[in-house]
Design an enzyme around this catalytic site. Structure first.
Site, PDB file in Angstrom:
ATOM      1  N   TYR A  97       0.837  -1.202   0.000  1.00  0.00           N
ATOM      2  CA  TYR A  97       0.000   0.000   0.000  1.00  0.00           C
ATOM      3  C   TYR A  97       0.871   1.251   0.000  1.00  0.00           C
ATOM      4  O   TYR A  97       1.818   1.373   0.776  1.00  0.00           O
ATOM      5  CB  TYR A  97      -0.922   0.014   1.224  1.00  0.00           C
ATOM      6  CG  TYR A  97      -1.678   1.309   1.368  1.00  0.00           C
ATOM      7  CD1 TYR A  97      -2.788   1.571   0.573  1.00  0.00           C
ATOM      8  CD2 TYR A  97      -1.262   2.284   2.266  1.00  0.00           C
ATOM      9  CE1 TYR A  97      -3.480   2.774   0.683  1.00  0.00           C
ATOM     10  CE2 TYR A  97      -1.939   3.490   2.386  1.00  0.00           C
ATOM     11  CZ  TYR A  97      -3.042   3.729   1.584  1.00  0.00           C
ATOM     12  OH  TYR A  97      -3.719   4.922   1.689  1.00  0.00           O
ATOM     13  N   ASN A 249       1.703  10.582   6.764  1.00  0.00           N
ATOM     14  CA  ASN A 249       0.707   9.695   7.359  1.00  0.00           C
ATOM     15  C   ASN A 249       0.979   9.500   8.844  1.00  0.00           C
ATOM     16  O   ASN A 249       1.360   8.430   9.289  1.00  0.00           O
ATOM     17  CB  ASN A 249       0.711   8.360   6.614  1.00  0.00           C
ATOM     18  CG  ASN A 249      -0.452   7.468   6.996  1.00  0.00           C
ATOM     19  OD1 ASN A 249      -0.363   6.258   6.911  1.00  0.00           O
ATOM     20  ND2 ASN A 249      -1.556   8.059   7.417  1.00  0.00           N
ATOM     21  N   GLN A 337     -20.180  28.192  57.592  1.00  0.00           N
ATOM     22  CA  GLN A 337     -19.300  27.650  56.555  1.00  0.00           C
ATOM     23  C   GLN A 337     -19.089  28.693  55.462  1.00  0.00           C
ATOM     24  O   GLN A 337     -19.943  29.540  55.222  1.00  0.00           O
ATOM     25  CB  GLN A 337     -19.924  26.406  55.908  1.00  0.00           C
ATOM     26  CG  GLN A 337     -20.315  25.328  56.879  1.00  0.00           C
ATOM     27  CD  GLN A 337     -21.033  24.182  56.195  1.00  0.00           C
ATOM     28  OE1 GLN A 337     -20.612  23.054  56.278  1.00  0.00           O
ATOM     29  NE2 GLN A 337     -22.129  24.459  55.509  1.00  0.00           N
ATOM     30  N   ASN A 373       1.186   4.243   8.232  1.00  0.00           N
ATOM     31  CA  ASN A 373       0.676   3.009   7.616  1.00  0.00           C
ATOM     32  C   ASN A 373       1.149   2.947   6.160  1.00  0.00           C
ATOM     33  O   ASN A 373       1.068   3.947   5.455  1.00  0.00           O
ATOM     34  CB  ASN A 373      -0.853   3.006   7.670  1.00  0.00           C
ATOM     35  CG  ASN A 373      -1.448   1.810   6.956  1.00  0.00           C
ATOM     36  OD1 ASN A 373      -1.189   0.679   7.335  1.00  0.00           O
ATOM     37  ND2 ASN A 373      -2.227   2.062   5.923  1.00  0.00           N
ATOM     38  N   GLU A 473     -13.168  11.234   2.418  1.00  0.00           N
ATOM     39  CA  GLU A 473     -12.372  10.513   1.414  1.00  0.00           C
ATOM     40  C   GLU A 473     -13.127   9.303   0.866  1.00  0.00           C
ATOM     41  O   GLU A 473     -12.744   8.158   1.075  1.00  0.00           O
ATOM     42  CB  GLU A 473     -11.019  10.111   2.043  1.00  0.00           C
ATOM     43  CG  GLU A 473      -9.902   9.840   1.075  1.00  0.00           C
ATOM     44  CD  GLU A 473      -9.693   8.352   0.832  1.00  0.00           C
ATOM     45  OE1 GLU A 473      -9.794   7.935  -0.336  1.00  0.00           O
ATOM     46  OE2 GLU A 473      -9.425   7.625   1.816  1.00  0.00           O
TER      47      GLU A 473
END
Length: 705
Positions: A97, A249, A337, A373, A473
């Site tokens: 790839y 990438n 308080q 990748n 995409e």
């Protein structure tokens, strides 16, 4: 971890990394922040791929010429091996790839022109918009670009990406010579990595004609000029197969900016704890809200540490001692308080510190990860096709951090609102006005309005980014992290929190000075009332001791009880509480003296007018003298803050920055003072005084006893 042969060996004792994650959270948050600051200030960042910290990223981002990047020579062999593997694989005809295929949804396409494919990758990813820069910049800040460059080098050094070491050296030279590529601010979804912005770094490396850079003095450079100034003599790179993909990438832009954000967020977290303690001091708060038992019973470490830090600041504080005496007077007429913004500040801040700390660890894991990748596994002779480019840890960490920052800002706003409100601030003037004439001084009213604006914007920014994912995409990138977008929004949130922290710090310093004036004026009033009482009430007209002499102690108790700023502008006004309460004391004594009131020589009623007239002739002048002595640096009582552990912050704001008590009598506006403190905070100058406040803390709460 590596074995003796330099090969990666994954630890089987902790195969899921949970143990490592837990181990990284040991110790106090404060110690971690101190370590970050020390790392930030080191002159060299040594990259080996696995030990990069957010402080180092922040240092490279912020310190253009004060720090140098060095690459571990030991990494060269692994980087070369993966690069060689790609070339050998392609020569063998292996289908990989991004090497022989198209990209993403069009990965079904095939080519044998590996170099041309990488060139086209960079071309089509150069899809960012910069605009003309006249009104709005659409360019990523150069600090964030530097952070991205550093993180990307660190990833690629690990030898799983198929890129030449020489390219990493070139990016390092750009960093070390302060040559910064121009990257678009927008256009990435941080999955498949930060493709569009990272492609502009690749564009500069390959000499694309549209590539631009910024030089050390801000000058615009083309690729040729950038290479020459950086001393890269090899010329533009012709990308080999996989190298373009290796450059673009990855998640470096999102995680780089996240690192910058978290460095500041961690410091601001500690600052919020210290500011909350100072708030308790100037508000005459009750310190028991920091008692360790309360927080130990809740179990949360962030809360326990926040309380312990506040407890340390308040321990031995002169303000706390004075507050104890104040609360002893008429205890049944005062709230038992303090309000939540003070009393529950450890419970509020603790979880935010835990979130920020957890996000820090998540991002540190990300910047030391391999996130492109495919991954090249030389040892198994294969390319692994996965999805480490998915920047979900960034998006999630940044969304969570932004929520924490918004919560901190909300607390600061609540505290600020109490501080300027004379219904709640235990005797400080409305709006913290510092003038003698409050009708012509509205103090921090404008600053409070600005704080509301900051807080509103900050709460809006707290909305998550990661639930706005759009399929991209051609539906290949159908889930994506939006990591950089979330980082950018968190960066905006940090800026707003810095605005709020600066404003609150200036207001606290104003309150400190007002307490100093209050203390000196009260002393002057007590002395004057005592003096006038002795002169007018002790002896009758016949020289005999007068019954009204017994009222002096009660008159002085009135002075102790009354808020100084409720009468200081006109201390003898009949409409102000001081004179009213003093008269009430004398009237009550007169009523009790009813048997002697008919005789002028023993009548207390006859003495009231004499006492008040004498007081009117002396008291205004004494109040003014007391105030003037504070302003001239010769007060009867020194400023309590000087003996407090919070003093370093006050000293820096007043001494180093030269700010002073804001009054309507002076020309200087609040914004001018706020700007000074904000700029100092942005430049990191407040870090040392902040940490100095906690220098003596041993990392543990006070013993329960």
């Amino acid at each position: 971890m590596e074995n003796g042969n330099g090969k990666m060996e994954f630890c089987m004792k902790d195969p899921l990394n949970w143990g490592m994650a837990a181990e990284s959270m040991k110790g106090s948050h404060l110690d971690e922040v101190k370590k970050m600051v020390a790392e930030f200030r080191k002159p060299v960042v040594q990259l080996a791929g696995k030990t990069l910290t957010i402080a180092q990223v922040a240092a490279i981002a912020a310190r253009d010429d004060g720090v140098t990047v060095e690459l571990a020579e030991a990494a060269r062999e692994g980087v070369k091996a993966s690069s060689d593997w790609v070339m050998e694989s392609m020569n063998k005809g292996t289908d990989s790839y991004g090497v022989t295929t198209g990209f993403g949804a069009t990965s079904h396409r095939r080519t044998k022109q590996g170099g041309a494919l990488q060139k086209e990758l960079i071309r089509f990813l150069n899809a960012g918009i910069f605009g003309n820069g006249t009104e709005t910049s659409h360019t990523l800040p150069h600090s964030a670009t530097r952070a991205a460059m550093l993180v990307r080098i660190n990833t690629l050094l690990q030898g799983y990406s198929g890129i030449r070491f020489e390219i990493l050296e070139a990016i390092t030279k750009f960093l070390n010579t302060n040559i910064t590529p121009c990257l678009p601010l927008r256009g990435t979804i941080t999955a498949s990595g930060d493709l569009v912005p990272l492609s502009y770094i690749a564009g500069l490396l390959t000499g694309r004609p549209n590539s631009k850079a910024v030089g050390p003095t801000g000058e615009k450079l083309n690729a040729e000029e950038a290479f020459r100034l950086a001393g890269i003599s090899s010329g533009f790179f012709e990308l080999q197969p996989k190298e373009g993909l290796a450059l673009v990438n990855g998640t470096a832009v999102g995680s780089g900016m996240a690192s910058m954000v978290l460095y500041e967020a961690n410091i601001l977290g500690v600052m919020s704890e210290v500011l909350s303690a100072v708030f308790a001091e100037v508000m005459n708060g009750k310190p028991e809200f920091t008692d360790h038992l309360t927080h130990k019973l809740k179990h949360h470490p962030g809360q326990i540490e926040a309380a312990a830090i506040m407890e340390h600041i308040l321990d031995g504080s002169g303000y706390v001692k004075a507050a104890e005496l104040l609360h002893e007077m008429d205890p049944l007429q005062k709230p038992k308080q303090d309000r939540y913004a003070l009393r529950t500040s450890p419970q509020w801040l603790g979880p935010q510190i835990e979130v920020i700390r957890s996000a820090t660890k998540m991002i540190e894991r990300e910047i030391n990860s391999v996130n492109d990748n495919p991954l090249i596994d030389v040892s198994r002779n294969k390319a692994l096709h996965g999805g480490n480019f998915q920047g979900t840890p960034i998006g999630v960490a940044m969304d969570n951090t932004r929520l924490a920052i918004a919560a901190i800002g909300k607390l600061l706003f609540a505290q600020f609102s109490e501080l300027v409100n004379d219904y709640y601030n235990n005797g400080l003037p409305s709006n913290l006005t510092g003038s003698r004439d409050p009708s012509l001084d509205y103090g921090f009213k404008g600053a409070e309005i600005a704080m509301a604006s900051y807080c509103s914007e900050l709460q809006f920014l707290a909305n998550p980014v990661t639930n706005h994912v759009q399929s991209a995409e051609q539906h290949n990138q159908d889930v994506n992290s939006l990591g950089l977008i979330s980082s950018r929004k968190t960066s905006e949130a940090v800026e707003i929190l810095k605005l709020m922290s600066s404003s609150f710090l200036v207001a606290l310093c104003q309150a400190v000075d007002l307490r100093h004036i209050e203390e000196n004026v009260r002393l002057a009033v007590k002395k004057t009332v005592s003096q006038v009482a002795k002169k007018t009430l002790n002896i009758g007209v016949d020289g005999v001791l007068h019954p009204s002499r017994f009222s002096e102690k009660e008159l002085l108790r009135v002075v102790d009880r009354e808020y100084v700023f409720a009468y200081a502008d006109d201390p003898c006004s009949a409409t102000y509480p001081l004179m009213q309460k003093l008269r009430e004391v004398l009237v009550s004594h007169a009523l009790a003296n009813s048997g002697n009131e008919k005789d002028a020589s023993t009548s207390i009623f006859h003495k009231i007018g004499v006492f008040e007239e004498e007081l009117k002739g002396i008291l205004p002048k004494e109040v003014e003298n007391a105030r003037a002595s504070v302003e001239n640096g010769t007060p009867a009582i020194p400023n309590k803050i000087e003996e407090c552990r919070s003093y370093p912050l006050y000293k820096f704001v007043r001494g180093e920055l030269g700010t002073e008590l804001l009054t309507g009598e002076k020309v200087r506006s609040p914004g001018e003072e706020l700007d000074q403190v904000f700029n100092a905070l942005c430049e990191g100058k407040l870090v040392d005084p902040l940490l100095a406040c906690l220098e003596a803390w041993n990392g543990a709460p006070l013993p329960i006893c």
